[in-house]
Design a protein around this motif. Structure first.
Motif, PDB file in Angstrom:
ATOM      1  N   ILE A  26       0.829  -1.206   0.000  1.00 34.52           N
ATOM      2  CA  ILE A  26       0.000   0.000   0.000  1.00 34.52           C
ATOM      3  C   ILE A  26       0.865   1.257   0.000  1.00 34.52           C
ATOM      4  O   ILE A  26       0.671   2.176  -0.805  1.00 34.52           O
ATOM      5  N   LEU A  27       1.859   1.302   0.898  1.00 33.90           N
ATOM      6  CA  LEU A  27       2.680   2.500   1.067  1.00 33.90           C
ATOM      7  C   LEU A  27       3.622   2.738  -0.104  1.00 33.90           C
ATOM      8  O   LEU A  27       3.977   3.881  -0.403  1.00 33.90           O
ATOM      9  N   SER A  28       4.040   1.671  -0.788  1.00 32.04           N
ATOM     10  CA  SER A  28       4.959   1.827  -1.924  1.00 32.04           C
ATOM     11  C   SER A  28       4.210   1.942  -3.251  1.00 32.04           C
ATOM     12  O   SER A  28       4.840   2.118  -4.305  1.00 32.04           O
ATOM     13  N   LEU A  29       2.891   1.821  -3.210  1.00 30.82           N
ATOM     14  CA  LEU A  29       2.048   1.861  -4.407  1.00 30.82           C
ATOM     15  C   LEU A  29       2.435   0.770  -5.419  1.00 30.82           C
ATOM     16  O   LEU A  29       2.200   0.894  -6.610  1.00 30.82           O
ATOM     17  N   GLY A  30       3.061  -0.289  -4.916  1.00 33.34           N
ATOM     18  CA  GLY A  30       3.395  -1.430  -5.759  1.00 33.34           C
ATOM     19  C   GLY A  30       4.677  -1.311  -6.562  1.00 33.34           C
ATOM     20  O   GLY A  30       5.077  -2.272  -7.224  1.00 33.34           O
ATOM     21  N   ILE A  31       5.353  -0.150  -6.495  1.00 35.03           N
ATOM     22  CA  ILE A  31       6.551   0.016  -7.332  1.00 35.03           C
ATOM     23  C   ILE A  31       7.751  -0.755  -6.775  1.00 35.03           C
ATOM     24  O   ILE A  31       8.759  -0.908  -7.470  1.00 35.03           O
ATOM     25  N   ASP A  32       7.644  -1.249  -5.546  1.00 40.80           N
ATOM     26  CA  ASP A  32       8.752  -2.020  -4.973  1.00 40.80           C
ATOM     27  C   ASP A  32       9.048  -3.280  -5.791  1.00 40.80           C
ATOM     28  O   ASP A  32      10.181  -3.755  -5.826  1.00 40.80           O
ATOM     29  N   LYS A  33       8.039  -3.817  -6.459  1.00 42.78           N
ATOM     30  CA  LYS A  33       8.255  -5.013  -7.295  1.00 42.78           C
ATOM     31  C   LYS A  33       9.200  -4.691  -8.449  1.00 42.78           C
ATOM     32  O   LYS A  33      10.063  -5.504  -8.813  1.00 42.78           O
ATOM     33  N   ASN A  34       9.057  -3.501  -9.036  1.00 50.48           N
ATOM     34  CA  ASN A  34       9.952  -3.091 -10.118  1.00 50.48           C
ATOM     35  C   ASN A  34      11.393  -2.977  -9.624  1.00 50.48           C
ATOM     36  O   ASN A  34      12.338  -3.298 -10.352  1.00 50.48           O
ATOM     37  N   TRP A  35      11.558  -2.509  -8.394  1.00 51.73           N
ATOM     38  CA  TRP A  35      12.911  -2.385  -7.821  1.00 51.73           C
ATOM     39  C   TRP A  35      13.548  -3.763  -7.658  1.00 51.73           C
ATOM     40  O   TRP A  35      14.722  -3.952  -7.966  1.00 51.73           O
ATOM     41  N   VAL A  40      17.319  -8.327  -9.895  1.00 50.98           N
ATOM     42  CA  VAL A  40      17.439  -9.613 -10.604  1.00 50.98           C
ATOM     43  C   VAL A  40      18.137  -9.427 -11.950  1.00 50.98           C
ATOM     44  O   VAL A  40      18.935 -10.278 -12.374  1.00 50.98           O
ATOM     45  N   SER A  41      17.884  -8.304 -12.614  1.00 49.57           N
ATOM     46  CA  SER A  41      18.456  -8.082 -13.946  1.00 49.57           C
ATOM     47  C   SER A  41      19.977  -8.041 -13.934  1.00 49.57           C
ATOM     48  O   SER A  41      20.620  -8.242 -14.969  1.00 49.57           O
ATOM     49  N   PHE A  42      20.583  -7.789 -12.765  1.00 55.10           N
ATOM     50  CA  PHE A  42      22.039  -7.727 -12.656  1.00 55.10           C
ATOM     51  C   PHE A  42      22.656  -9.074 -12.263  1.00 55.10           C
ATOM     52  O   PHE A  42      23.879  -9.201 -12.201  1.00 55.10           O
ATOM     53  N   ILE A  43      21.826 -10.065 -11.978  1.00 58.47           N
ATOM     54  CA  ILE A  43      22.319 -11.388 -11.594  1.00 58.47           C
ATOM     55  C   ILE A  43      22.402 -12.274 -12.830  1.00 58.47           C
ATOM     56  O   ILE A  43      21.434 -12.409 -13.571  1.00 58.47           O
ATOM     57  N   GLY A  57      13.872 -10.665   5.627  1.00 63.47           N
ATOM     58  CA  GLY A  57      12.492 -10.338   5.972  1.00 63.47           C
ATOM     59  C   GLY A  57      11.519 -11.427   5.575  1.00 63.47           C
ATOM     60  O   GLY A  57      11.738 -12.612   5.820  1.00 63.47           O
ATOM     61  N   THR A  58      10.452 -11.039   4.887  1.00 67.55           N
ATOM     62  CA  THR A  58       9.458 -12.021   4.447  1.00 67.55           C
ATOM     63  C   THR A  58       9.785 -12.613   3.077  1.00 67.55           C
ATOM     64  O   THR A  58       8.959 -13.289   2.468  1.00 67.55           O
ATOM     65  N   GLY A  59      11.002 -12.330   2.587  1.00 68.54           N
ATOM     66  CA  GLY A  59      11.524 -13.044   1.429  1.00 68.54           C
ATOM     67  C   GLY A  59      11.117 -12.557   0.055  1.00 68.54           C
ATOM     68  O   GLY A  59      11.357 -13.259  -0.932  1.00 68.54           O
ATOM     69  N   ASP A  60      10.564 -11.358  -0.071  1.00 66.84           N
ATOM     70  CA  ASP A  60      10.086 -10.912  -1.385  1.00 66.84           C
ATOM     71  C   ASP A  60      11.208 -10.827  -2.419  1.00 66.84           C
ATOM     72  O   ASP A  60      11.024 -11.235  -3.572  1.00 66.84           O
ATOM     73  N   LEU A  61      12.356 -10.272  -2.033  1.00 73.98           N
ATOM     74  CA  LEU A  61      13.457 -10.181  -2.997  1.00 73.98           C
ATOM     75  C   LEU A  61      13.973 -11.574  -3.366  1.00 73.98           C
ATOM     76  O   LEU A  61      14.177 -11.868  -4.545  1.00 73.98           O
ATOM     77  N   LEU A  62      14.148 -12.413  -2.382  1.00 74.61           N
ATOM     78  CA  LEU A  62      14.650 -13.764  -2.646  1.00 74.61           C
ATOM     79  C   LEU A  62      13.688 -14.539  -3.545  1.00 74.61           C
ATOM     80  O   LEU A  62      14.111 -15.251  -4.462  1.00 74.61           O
ATOM     81  N   MET A  63      12.403 -14.397  -3.328  1.00 77.75           N
ATOM     82  CA  MET A  63      11.416 -15.069  -4.176  1.00 77.75           C
ATOM     83  C   MET A  63      11.509 -14.583  -5.620  1.00 77.75           C
ATOM     84  O   MET A  63      11.447 -15.381  -6.556  1.00 77.75           O
ATOM     85  N   GLU A  64      11.664 -13.277  -5.786  1.00 78.92           N
ATOM     86  CA  GLU A  64      11.787 -12.708  -7.135  1.00 78.92           C
ATOM     87  C   GLU A  64      13.015 -13.284  -7.843  1.00 78.92           C
ATOM     88  O   GLU A  64      12.958 -13.632  -9.037  1.00 78.92           O
ATOM     89  N   LEU A 229      20.006   1.309  -6.226  1.00 73.94           N
ATOM     90  CA  LEU A 229      20.607  -0.021  -6.274  1.00 73.94           C
ATOM     91  C   LEU A 229      22.124   0.147  -6.360  1.00 73.94           C
ATOM     92  O   LEU A 229      22.643   0.830  -7.237  1.00 73.94           O
ATOM     93  N   TYR A 230      22.823  -0.489  -5.400  1.00 70.12           N
ATOM     94  CA  TYR A 230      24.284  -0.418  -5.345  1.00 70.12           C
ATOM     95  C   TYR A 230      24.858  -1.763  -5.774  1.00 70.12           C
ATOM     96  O   TYR A 230      24.364  -2.816  -5.370  1.00 70.12           O
TER      97      TYR A 230
END
Length: 234
Positions: A26-35, A40-43, A57-64, A229-230
């Motif tokens: 809600i707070l990120s308006l869903g744009i966190d998925k794009n981040w 992933v594009s750099f891996i 955390g709850t694993g969202d980045l790892l799942m992506e 992104l660093y």
């Protein structure tokens, strides 16, 4: 309202765990998925990878990552907030890649792995919460294999004057209010604002990475500088 120390922030995330994913969306308006997709594009999609996701955390980045990079052969999800990890485990248990993942309670300041253990280390919105950025970077460097890759996603302050003003108004006033209403934990979202404003900005963090030995360092501004992104290599 009590002040939250970065080193104790994991206790706050344990309390927020039941509301964390929904509130974030809600707070990120869903744009966190794009981040996360940018990370992933750099891996590399080719060579076998052993990866650790710090402050998972709850694993969202790892799942992506696991959904888009089948060449990740083993992965570790590390976080001090056990309740967040348990939610991440629950989200992944039905996925085909679940057997690849180990969930560990631990700190990015003291990773329970030896030197040269991972090909890739990722961290999303966690480094500012460790309480010691340089020590965290030192640990990441230690656990990476030679030529291993470090990818850090973190909030930042936009450069554009007008957008910066709007962003800070949202972060200082709207976000703590909305986050507090949604989670009934106002102090956690005041802490979020304060921790972002105090955190080193891109050029400074890049300098800290280089100081710890990382090479080929770069940063990539996302969403007009809201997030950065660093990237660095051992």
């Amino acid at each position: 309202m009590g002040r939250i120390s970065p080193r104790d922030s994991w206790k706050v995330f344990n309390k927020l765990a039941p509301h964390y994913d929904k509130t974030n969306k809600i707070l990120s308006l869903g744009i966190d998925k794009n981040w996360r997709r940018k990370v992933v594009s750099f891996i590399s999609p080719d060579k076998p990878i052993h990866l650790i996701d710090l402050a998972s955390g709850t694993g969202d980045l790892l799942m992506e990552i696991l959904e888009r990079r089948s060449n990740v052969k083993k992965a570790v999800a590390l976080d001090l907030a056990q309740k967040m990890l348990l939610l991440g485990e629950k989200k992944m248990v039905s996925q085909s890649y679940f057997a690849k993942v180990s969930f560990k309670v631990g700190s990015a300041l003291d990773v329970p792995n030896g030197e040269n253990a991972f090909d890739c280390a990722t961290m999303a919105f966690g480094i500012r919460n460790t309480g010691n950025v340089e020590k965290t970077l030192s640990e990441i460097y230690r656990i990476l294999k030679p030529r291993g890759q470090c990818l850090i996603l973190e909030f930042s302050i936009p450069k554009n004057f007008f957008f910066k003003a709007l962003y800070l108004a949202y972060f200082r006033y709207a976000l703590p209010l909305l986050g507090g209403i949604l989670t009934k934990n106002f102090s956690a979202y005041y802490y979020l604002n304060q921790s972002v404003e105090k955190f080193p900005q891109p050029k400074e963090l890049l300098s800290l990475m280089q100081k710890q030995g990382f090479s080929r360092c770069s940063f990539h501004s996302l969403s007009w500088g809201i997030c950065t992104l660093y990237l660095g290599y051992k």
